[in-house]
Design a protein around this motif. Structure first.
Motif, mmCIF file in Angstrom:
data_model
loop_
_atom_site.group_PDB
_atom_site.id
_atom_site.type_symbol
_atom_site.label_atom_id
_atom_site.label_comp_id
_atom_site.label_asym_id
_atom_site.label_seq_id
_atom_site.Cartn_x
_atom_site.Cartn_y
_atom_site.Cartn_z
ATOM 1 N N VAL A 8 -2.540 9.680 32.631
ATOM 2 C CA VAL A 8 -1.093 9.525 32.481
ATOM 3 C C VAL A 8 -0.610 10.538 31.460
ATOM 4 C CG1 VAL A 8 0.682 7.988 31.545
ATOM 5 C CG2 VAL A 8 -1.045 7.090 33.095
ATOM 6 N N ILE A 21 1.652 9.690 36.600
ATOM 7 C CA ILE A 21 0.325 9.134 36.827
ATOM 8 C C ILE A 21 -0.404 10.030 37.821
ATOM 9 C CG2 ILE A 21 -0.945 7.126 37.691
ATOM 10 C CD1 ILE A 21 1.717 5.518 37.171
ATOM 11 N N TYR A 33 6.723 7.444 36.635
ATOM 12 C CA TYR A 33 6.944 6.053 36.264
ATOM 13 C C TYR A 33 7.663 6.031 34.924
ATOM 14 C CZ TYR A 33 3.390 5.434 32.564
ATOM 15 O OH TYR A 33 2.682 5.487 31.404
ATOM 16 N N ARG A 38 9.884 0.167 36.086
ATOM 17 C CA ARG A 38 9.108 -1.013 35.709
ATOM 18 C C ARG A 38 9.989 -2.238 35.495
ATOM 19 N NH1 ARG A 38 4.558 -1.505 30.911
ATOM 20 N NH2 ARG A 38 3.388 -3.147 31.961
ATOM 21 N N ASN A 47 4.938 1.699 38.796
ATOM 22 C CA ASN A 47 4.769 0.954 37.553
ATOM 23 C C ASN A 47 3.362 0.372 37.529
ATOM 24 O OD1 ASN A 47 4.911 -1.917 38.649
ATOM 25 N ND2 ASN A 47 6.806 -1.010 39.440
ATOM 26 N N PRO A 48 2.857 0.031 36.363
ATOM 27 C CA PRO A 48 1.489 -0.468 36.271
ATOM 28 C C PRO A 48 1.229 -1.717 37.114
ATOM 29 C CG PRO A 48 2.264 0.172 34.106
ATOM 30 C CD PRO A 48 3.449 0.243 35.029
ATOM 31 N N GLU A 49 2.221 -2.600 37.224
ATOM 32 C CA GLU A 49 2.007 -3.841 37.967
ATOM 33 C C GLU A 49 1.822 -3.598 39.456
ATOM 34 O OE1 GLU A 49 3.140 -4.352 34.134
ATOM 35 O OE2 GLU A 49 4.543 -3.478 35.589
ATOM 36 N N LEU A 51 0.696 -0.862 40.809
ATOM 37 C CA LEU A 51 -0.597 -0.191 40.957
ATOM 38 C C LEU A 51 -1.741 -1.193 40.838
ATOM 39 C CD1 LEU A 51 0.164 3.013 38.878
ATOM 40 C CD2 LEU A 51 0.035 2.817 41.378
ATOM 41 N N LEU A 52 -1.621 -2.117 39.906
ATOM 42 C CA LEU A 52 -2.617 -3.172 39.762
ATOM 43 C C LEU A 52 -2.666 -4.027 41.028
ATOM 44 C CD1 LEU A 52 -4.591 -4.610 37.764
ATOM 45 C CD2 LEU A 52 -2.672 -6.109 37.233
#
Length: 149
Positions: A8, A21, A33, A38, A47-49, A51-52
């Protein structure tokens, strides 16, 4: 056995900052991002969520397919969606829930065996194990009727 990398780059400060990213395979390359993607509804970035959620859905789906094969069943197709909930906790945030929803076509399998294999795949996939601190990880699994002759 294997190690994968992602990176990142972040510029700026606070809500006006933005980042990108990248993954080693270049599946994501400088993908944007930031705060808006997010916490607001800006669809121009990730956003991280999410991607998770994508990672968890992919891991679970593979685990389910491999478990079916090990049990003597072949998956025709599997579709999984993961919803990751980011909630405020005190001064920060926490992922408090992940909901997996899966539909699959598996020839010759009854619903009882299907649910058993799906629950085991949810429990045993590496991402589920890594996410063990999430208070609630649910699974809704639906066996589709195989209509091939």
């Amino acid at each position: 056995m294997t190690e994968k990398t992602a990176s990142v780059h972040w510029e700026g400060s606070g809500k006006t900052a933005f980042g990108s990213i990248s993954t080693e395979t270049a599946a994501l390359k400088d993908y944007p991002y930031g705060f808006a993607s997010r916490f607001e509804d800006n669809r121009r970035g990730s956003n991280p969520e999410e991607l998770l959620g994508a990672a968890h859905a992919a891991c679970f789906t593979m685990a389910f397919s491999f478990a079916c094969e090990k049990a003597g069943f072949k998956t025709t197709d599997v579709d999984t969606k993961a919803s990751v909930n980011l909630a405020r906790q005190g001064e920060g945030f926490v992922i408090d829930r992940i909901s997996l929803t899966m539909e699959a076509t598996v020839a010759g399998m009854d619903d009882e065996k299907f649910q058993e294999i799906a629950a085991a795949a949810k429990r045993d996939c590496p991402l589920s194990k890594a996410l063990a601190s999430v208070p609630e990880i649910t699974l809704q699994a639906k066996l589709r009727v195989d209509t091939t002759p």
